[in-house]
Design a protein around this motif. Sequence first.
Motif, PDB file in Angstrom:
ATOM      1  N   THR A   1     145.244  -5.626  85.068  1.00 23.03           N
ATOM      2  CA  THR A   1     145.916  -4.341  85.196  1.00 23.03           C
ATOM      3  C   THR A   1     147.413  -4.386  84.928  1.00 23.03           C
ATOM      4  O   THR A   1     148.007  -3.354  84.647  1.00 23.03           O
ATOM      5  CB  THR A   1     145.678  -3.742  86.593  1.00 23.03           C
ATOM      6  N   ASP A   2     148.041  -5.544  85.002  1.00 22.50           N
ATOM      7  CA  ASP A   2     149.487  -5.581  84.786  1.00 22.50           C
ATOM      8  C   ASP A   2     149.874  -5.586  83.313  1.00 22.50           C
ATOM      9  O   ASP A   2     150.991  -5.239  82.975  1.00 22.50           O
ATOM     10  CB  ASP A   2     150.117  -6.780  85.503  1.00 22.50           C
ATOM     11  N   THR A   3     148.972  -5.946  82.425  1.00 21.23           N
ATOM     12  CA  THR A   3     149.326  -6.068  81.009  1.00 21.23           C
ATOM     13  C   THR A   3     148.384  -5.299  80.094  1.00 21.23           C
ATOM     14  O   THR A   3     148.096  -5.735  78.985  1.00 21.23           O
ATOM     15  CB  THR A   3     149.326  -7.545  80.588  1.00 21.23           C
ATOM     16  N   VAL A   4     147.932  -4.154  80.542  1.00 22.53           N
ATOM     17  CA  VAL A   4     147.001  -3.391  79.718  1.00 22.53           C
ATOM     18  C   VAL A   4     147.455  -1.930  79.680  1.00 22.53           C
ATOM     19  O   VAL A   4     148.000  -1.418  80.655  1.00 22.53           O
ATOM     20  CB  VAL A   4     145.545  -3.530  80.256  1.00 22.53           C
ATOM     21  N   SER A   5     147.233  -1.297  78.543  1.00 20.23           N
ATOM     22  CA  SER A   5     147.627   0.102  78.434  1.00 20.23           C
ATOM     23  C   SER A   5     146.635   0.987  79.183  1.00 20.23           C
ATOM     24  O   SER A   5     145.468   0.638  79.364  1.00 20.23           O
ATOM     25  CB  SER A   5     147.686   0.526  76.966  1.00 20.23           C
ATOM     26  N   HIS A   6     147.141   2.125  79.619  1.00 21.97           N
ATOM     27  CA  HIS A   6     146.306   3.071  80.357  1.00 21.97           C
ATOM     28  C   HIS A   6     145.134   3.540  79.495  1.00 21.97           C
ATOM     29  O   HIS A   6     144.017   3.701  79.987  1.00 21.97           O
ATOM     30  CB  HIS A   6     147.166   4.259  80.800  1.00 21.97           C
ATOM     31  N   LYS A   7     145.386   3.724  78.217  1.00 16.20           N
ATOM     32  CA  LYS A   7     144.347   4.169  77.285  1.00 16.20           C
ATOM     33  C   LYS A   7     143.202   3.157  77.205  1.00 16.20           C
ATOM     34  O   LYS A   7     142.027   3.528  77.195  1.00 16.20           O
ATOM     35  CB  LYS A   7     144.967   4.380  75.911  1.00 16.20           C
ATOM     36  N   MET A   8     143.535   1.861  77.168  1.00 20.29           N
ATOM     37  CA  MET A   8     142.500   0.826  77.116  1.00 20.29           C
ATOM     38  C   MET A   8     141.708   0.779  78.410  1.00 20.29           C
ATOM     39  O   MET A   8     140.493   0.567  78.395  1.00 20.29           O
ATOM     40  CB  MET A   8     143.121  -0.543  76.831  1.00 20.29           C
ATOM     41  N   VAL A   9     142.388   0.967  79.540  1.00 20.75           N
ATOM     42  CA  VAL A   9     141.706   0.969  80.843  1.00 20.75           C
ATOM     43  C   VAL A   9     140.685   2.097  80.891  1.00 20.75           C
ATOM     44  O   VAL A   9     139.536   1.896  81.295  1.00 20.75           O
ATOM     45  CB  VAL A   9     142.715   1.104  82.002  1.00 20.75           C
ATOM     46  N   ILE A  10     141.095   3.272  80.476  1.00 19.48           N
ATOM     47  CA  ILE A  10     140.201   4.433  80.510  1.00 19.48           C
ATOM     48  C   ILE A  10     139.005   4.214  79.595  1.00 19.48           C
ATOM     49  O   ILE A  10     137.855   4.437  79.989  1.00 19.48           O
ATOM     50  CB  ILE A  10     140.967   5.712  80.120  1.00 19.48           C
ATOM     51  N   SER A  11     139.247   3.754  78.375  1.00 20.66           N
ATOM     52  CA  SER A  11     138.168   3.529  77.411  1.00 20.66           C
ATOM     53  C   SER A  11     137.162   2.491  77.924  1.00 20.66           C
ATOM     54  O   SER A  11     135.947   2.715  77.894  1.00 20.66           O
ATOM     55  CB  SER A  11     138.765   3.072  76.081  1.00 20.66           C
ATOM     56  N   ALA A  12     137.668   1.362  78.398  1.00 21.39           N
ATOM     57  CA  ALA A  12     136.786   0.296  78.882  1.00 21.39           C
ATOM     58  C   ALA A  12     136.050   0.716  80.157  1.00 21.39           C
ATOM     59  O   ALA A  12     134.857   0.428  80.315  1.00 21.39           O
ATOM     60  CB  ALA A  12     137.591  -0.967  79.137  1.00 21.39           C
ATOM     61  N   SER A  13     136.739   1.405  81.059  1.00 18.05           N
ATOM     62  CA  SER A  13     136.120   1.832  82.313  1.00 18.05           C
ATOM     63  C   SER A  13     135.005   2.847  82.078  1.00 18.05           C
ATOM     64  O   SER A  13     133.950   2.782  82.710  1.00 18.05           O
ATOM     65  CB  SER A  13     137.160   2.445  83.250  1.00 18.05           C
ATOM     66  N   GLN A  14     135.237   3.782  81.167  1.00 16.78           N
ATOM     67  CA  GLN A  14     134.204   4.771  80.865  1.00 16.78           C
ATOM     68  C   GLN A  14     132.958   4.111  80.289  1.00 16.78           C
ATOM     69  O   GLN A  14     131.837   4.452  80.664  1.00 16.78           O
ATOM     70  CB  GLN A  14     134.743   5.813  79.888  1.00 16.78           C
ATOM     71  N   GLU A  15     133.160   3.171  79.382  1.00 13.65           N
ATOM     72  CA  GLU A  15     132.025   2.465  78.783  1.00 13.65           C
ATOM     73  C   GLU A  15     131.288   1.644  79.836  1.00 13.65           C
ATOM     74  O   GLU A  15     130.057   1.585  79.848  1.00 13.65           O
ATOM     75  CB  GLU A  15     132.515   1.573  77.646  1.00 13.65           C
ATOM     76  N   ALA A  16     132.029   1.010  80.740  1.00 12.72           N
ATOM     77  CA  ALA A  16     131.418   0.200  81.799  1.00 12.72           C
ATOM     78  C   ALA A  16     130.607   1.077  82.749  1.00 12.72           C
ATOM     79  O   ALA A  16     129.494   0.709  83.141  1.00 12.72           O
ATOM     80  CB  ALA A  16     132.486  -0.560  82.566  1.00 12.72           C
ATOM     81  N   LYS A  17     131.137   2.215  83.132  1.00 12.50           N
ATOM     82  CA  LYS A  17     130.411   3.117  84.036  1.00 12.50           C
ATOM     83  C   LYS A  17     129.149   3.648  83.383  1.00 12.50           C
ATOM     84  O   LYS A  17     128.112   3.770  84.028  1.00 12.50           O
ATOM     85  CB  LYS A  17     131.314   4.265  84.471  1.00 12.50           C
ATOM     86  N   LYS A  18     129.254   3.936  82.078  1.00  9.39           N
ATOM     87  CA  LYS A  18     128.099   4.462  81.351  1.00  9.39           C
ATOM     88  C   LYS A  18     126.960   3.448  81.309  1.00  9.39           C
ATOM     89  O   LYS A  18     125.789   3.804  81.393  1.00  9.39           O
ATOM     90  CB  LYS A  18     128.517   4.838  79.931  1.00  9.39           C
TER      91      LYS A  18
END
Length: 96
Positions: free
Chosen positions: A51-68
Amino acid sequence: MSIVIVGGNERMECRYADICKNHGCKAKIFTKEKGAVGKKMGNPDLLILFTDTVSHKMVISASQEAKKNNIPIARLHSSSASALQYFLSECQKNTK
């Protein structure tokens, strides 16, 4: 066990891969967004977000795919090699 790592430092990609290999894990590492990360992730057993070295956009994209795909997400604040090593060793202890 297959792992996707999102975030971290570009210089550390090889080190992250070596640490995962030493713990018997196969890893895909995305330190920068090169296209849609969610589409390239596949279906791993675990998603690790530095979380300290990642863009917010990448977090959202990866998290959505993981939840799906019902993929567990681990959020590590530090992107150091020792933090990853400690986390993976704790995971191995808990699965035994």
